[in-house]
Motif scaffolding. Structure first.
Motif, PDB file in Angstrom:
ATOM      1  N   GLY A  39      64.120  67.193  38.757  1.00  0.00           N
ATOM      2  CA  GLY A  39      63.636  67.222  37.458  1.00  0.00           C
ATOM      3  C   GLY A  39      62.193  67.718  37.137  1.00  0.00           C
ATOM      4  O   GLY A  39      61.307  66.699  36.246  1.00  0.00           O
ATOM      5  N   MET A  40      61.507  68.670  37.964  1.00  0.00           N
ATOM      6  CA  MET A  40      60.877  69.570  36.960  1.00  0.00           C
ATOM      7  C   MET A  40      61.436  70.679  36.159  1.00  0.00           C
ATOM      8  O   MET A  40      62.263  71.584  35.873  1.00  0.00           O
ATOM      9  N   THR A  41      59.829  71.190  35.774  1.00  0.00           N
ATOM     10  CA  THR A  41      60.272  73.045  35.295  1.00  0.00           C
ATOM     11  C   THR A  41      59.390  73.782  36.300  1.00  0.00           C
ATOM     12  O   THR A  41      59.271  73.805  37.323  1.00  0.00           O
ATOM     13  N   THR A  42      60.504  74.955  35.733  1.00  0.00           N
ATOM     14  CA  THR A  42      59.577  76.202  37.118  1.00  0.00           C
ATOM     15  C   THR A  42      57.702  76.587  37.144  1.00  0.00           C
ATOM     16  O   THR A  42      57.526  76.219  38.630  1.00  0.00           O
ATOM     17  N   SER A  43      57.221  76.136  36.604  1.00  0.00           N
ATOM     18  CA  SER A  43      55.786  76.046  36.853  1.00  0.00           C
ATOM     19  C   SER A  43      55.369  74.940  36.939  1.00  0.00           C
ATOM     20  O   SER A  43      54.413  74.868  38.101  1.00  0.00           O
ATOM     21  N   GLU A  44      56.164  73.654  37.153  1.00  0.00           N
ATOM     22  CA  GLU A  44      55.541  72.136  37.996  1.00  0.00           C
ATOM     23  C   GLU A  44      56.580  72.449  38.831  1.00  0.00           C
ATOM     24  O   GLU A  44      55.324  72.010  40.112  1.00  0.00           O
ATOM     25  N   LEU A  45      57.307  73.576  39.525  1.00  0.00           N
ATOM     26  CA  LEU A  45      57.477  73.685  41.244  1.00  0.00           C
ATOM     27  C   LEU A  45      56.824  74.158  41.732  1.00  0.00           C
ATOM     28  O   LEU A  45      56.414  74.319  42.288  1.00  0.00           O
ATOM     29  N   VAL A  59      66.607  77.533  40.691  1.00  0.00           N
ATOM     30  CA  VAL A  59      66.760  76.570  39.330  1.00  0.00           C
ATOM     31  C   VAL A  59      67.534  74.927  39.765  1.00  0.00           C
ATOM     32  O   VAL A  59      67.169  74.092  39.409  1.00  0.00           O
ATOM     33  N   ARG A  60      67.804  75.587  40.598  1.00  0.00           N
ATOM     34  CA  ARG A  60      68.457  74.635  42.108  1.00  0.00           C
ATOM     35  C   ARG A  60      67.536  73.049  42.206  1.00  0.00           C
ATOM     36  O   ARG A  60      67.822  71.779  41.387  1.00  0.00           O
ATOM     37  N   LEU A  61      66.704  73.220  42.708  1.00  0.00           N
ATOM     38  CA  LEU A  61      65.235  73.057  43.422  1.00  0.00           C
ATOM     39  C   LEU A  61      64.283  71.892  41.956  1.00  0.00           C
ATOM     40  O   LEU A  61      64.473  70.896  41.379  1.00  0.00           O
ATOM     41  N   THR A  62      64.790  72.883  40.602  1.00  0.00           N
ATOM     42  CA  THR A  62      63.787  72.049  39.507  1.00  0.00           C
ATOM     43  C   THR A  62      64.915  70.923  38.915  1.00  0.00           C
ATOM     44  O   THR A  62      64.050  69.934  38.158  1.00  0.00           O
TER      45      THR A  62
END
Length: 75
Positions: free
Chosen positions: A23-29, A16-19
């Protein structure tokens, strides 16, 4: 049986912190993480293949050959 504890809540919080920070979605991450993982694997595979090629070219076939060369270099 593997009883290792996977720290799911900590991992979830980190995701959650990284996304949010990026500015990313979980899928993108996860896609980006997987792409990086695959790239790193290819780098290590290429490095291993290079080392094996160089070893064969130098006549190194067994671990004993490596030990012999190390001993000779230390003298």
């Amino acid at each position: 049986e593997n009883h290792d504890h996977f720290p799911a809540p900590q991992v979830f919080r980190a995701v959650v912190r990284l996304t949010k920070a990026n500015g990313m979605t979980t899928s993108e991450l996860f896609r980006e993480a997987f792409r990086r993982y695959q790239r790193e694997e290819r780098v290590w595979e290429d490095l291993l293949a290079y080392g094996q090629h160089k070893a064969r070219a130098a006549g190194i076939r067994r671990e004993a050959d490596v030990e012999r060369l190390i001993d000779a270099a230390r003298r």
